[in-house]
Design an enzyme around this catalytic site. Sequence first.
Site, PDB file in Angstrom:
ATOM      1  CE1 TYR A 105      -3.615   2.661   1.201  1.00 16.88           C
ATOM      2  CE2 TYR A 105      -1.687   3.599   2.271  1.00 16.88           C
ATOM      3  CZ  TYR A 105      -2.985   3.723   1.821  1.00 16.88           C
ATOM      4  OH  TYR A 105      -3.655   4.916   1.989  1.00 16.88           O
ATOM      5  CD  GLU A 145      -5.840   4.451  -0.790  1.00 18.47           C
ATOM      6  OE1 GLU A 145      -5.950   4.897   0.363  1.00 18.47           O
ATOM      7  OE2 GLU A 145      -6.773   3.847  -1.360  1.00 18.47           O
TER       8      GLU A 145
END
Lengths: 294, 380
Positions: free
Chosen positions: B101, B189
């Site tokens: 992530y 993101e």
Amino acid sequence: MAIFLDETTKVVYQGLTGSTGRYYGNLNREYGTNIVGGTHPKKAGTDVDGMPIFASVADAKAETGCNASCIFVPPPAVKGAVMEAAEAGMELVVVITEGVPAHDEAWFYNKLVADYPDTRLLGPNCPGIISPGKANIGITAGHIAKAGGPVGVVSRSGTLTYQAVYELKEKDIGVTTSVGIGGDPVPGTNFIDCLAAFEADPETKAIMMIGEIGGSAEEEAAEYIKANVTKPVVSYVAGVTAPPGKKMGHAGAIVSGGKGTAAAKMDALRDAGVQVGLNPTEAGDLMAEIVKNL
Amino acid sequence: MDLFEYQGKEFFAQYGMPVSPGKIAFSVDEAVAAAEELGAPVMVKAQVHTGGRGKAGGVKFAADIDAVREHASNILGLDIKGHIVQRVWIEKASDIAEEYYASFTLDRSAKKHLGMLSKEGGVEIETVAEENPDAIAKIWVDPVVGLREDDVRGWIAAANLPDAAVEGSVDILQKLYTAYVDGDADMVEINPLILTPEGVVHVLDAKVTLDGNSVFRHPDYEQYDATQTRDEREAAAHAKGLQYVGLDGSVGVIANGAGLAMSTLDVVNQVGGKPANFLDIGGGANADVMAGALEVINNDPNVKAIFINIFGGITRGEEVAEGIIEAMKRVTIDSPIVIRLDGTNAQQGRDMLAPHLGDALMMEPTMLSAAEKAVSLVAG
């Protein structure tokens, strides 16, 4: 006394030649603000309604000794205008302009902290600052506030500030200074800066703090109050019923990831001994009680 | 401005980040054609402005064209947390060894940019933050200084990414920061950022929110305006340049200033009502703006009463009153209106409104009493 601004502050207006700058520049001058003029790189030597125009803030300072600036320029020009004012040594820079990109704000905030620590930035996207009876920089209608204290007001929202100082005036309560820190994600001056200044100001006996959803500025202010503020504080936090994920008008007013809710902010403030009103009127009533018993 | 995944990937690609080839499809036939062109296997991915697509069945692997047809027909029209899927992204499938992530956003409290990197990707980061906060490596970046390569390497080490992923991640994370800053993003993101069995680091998903205030620097961002998720009321208000957020109550709200508008919703709730919307008409309250606002509220079938809450600062009470009177001549309003007018020259404004008062237009002296009146009108 007042904080950040009084009758001795000499103010230059960046954007005085534009229609908004001219309108509020005139209103601020009528209020009694010590305005030395405005700036425009190509219009030096001219004037706006008798207020002289200088080529730059540095020129204005050399000619007049001004120590504060008020910025009304459009969003693309704000970053340059803020840096120009800081480089010229302005002690107070008030940015009224709404719609400044967040990356610009984050950049000039940090640049000022690093290289121009003596410059206090207020805004962007703020209504300005008024020390009633002394001076008024920005878009607040001067007559809605009663001069003389004992209450200091700090708020993220323009209209709620007006509402608050007006309700105090209706109750015959004066204001030392009312600071609108603005509704953007990176305000140059925050609640804590104002709380510290009000705590140090002998004329301010009580503080009204108006917050809203988004971020954690109110929670941080609550912690600061608990540790450092001896004067009574009354607060109101707008946006109890705001749905998550939606910007409520202000760029910074958004509940995201369950963070920044009004309920959490009010809890933190209550925990710090702050009296919290559930609406602006209730906050005004709470403050009236405090002032009566001062 | 929220971007769909495929728009986010186009955005990332502009900054040199490695994304998979793919095509957008609005129908099953388009999805099949896209898959035939790309060559199976492919992923069929719902394009919506919300998370949790996988759990809702909005992301499927298709080994062959028949599977593409089946998944596309299931996913198109699917309701994911209230978002109806109108487009699917068909993308060349990737082999995955590990999932990470990575993100950048503004930390309002620190007033710096915050980068988050985790070895535990592919799940919602909020879950990781709750269950295993140590698995998230954070880095704060001073916007003036920027993100240096040494910092990135230290950050990757702190996240414990394996050696095989380091060089690819250094490259992608630097580009991600550049995209975030130069692209004026509120948030970027990648979840997941993957390591393939061949040892290649690759961007498998993209979540991007752009700063609407930056469009003057990025005129091409105007294209994203058309793909924002707005209900009909929000779209109509947006077209009129009004700051409007749709809610599900029955008291229509018009106020001047974002703070006062928020506060008005709060007060309506406090007296037992439910607001239908947030609407800030800004500093001025002239007839054009007021008429536009009333039109938007009037078109909301749930609205049973309207509460106009104005505090005149620079705007004077008589101007506000004139605006309301003029607007009511232009728009036929179905619901009764309750006005609270205070501030500069409020009495003059109230005097002007007085002859117009009746069942359709009522006036109350305070915010609280006006809210009570409006809520009582809803109850009938």
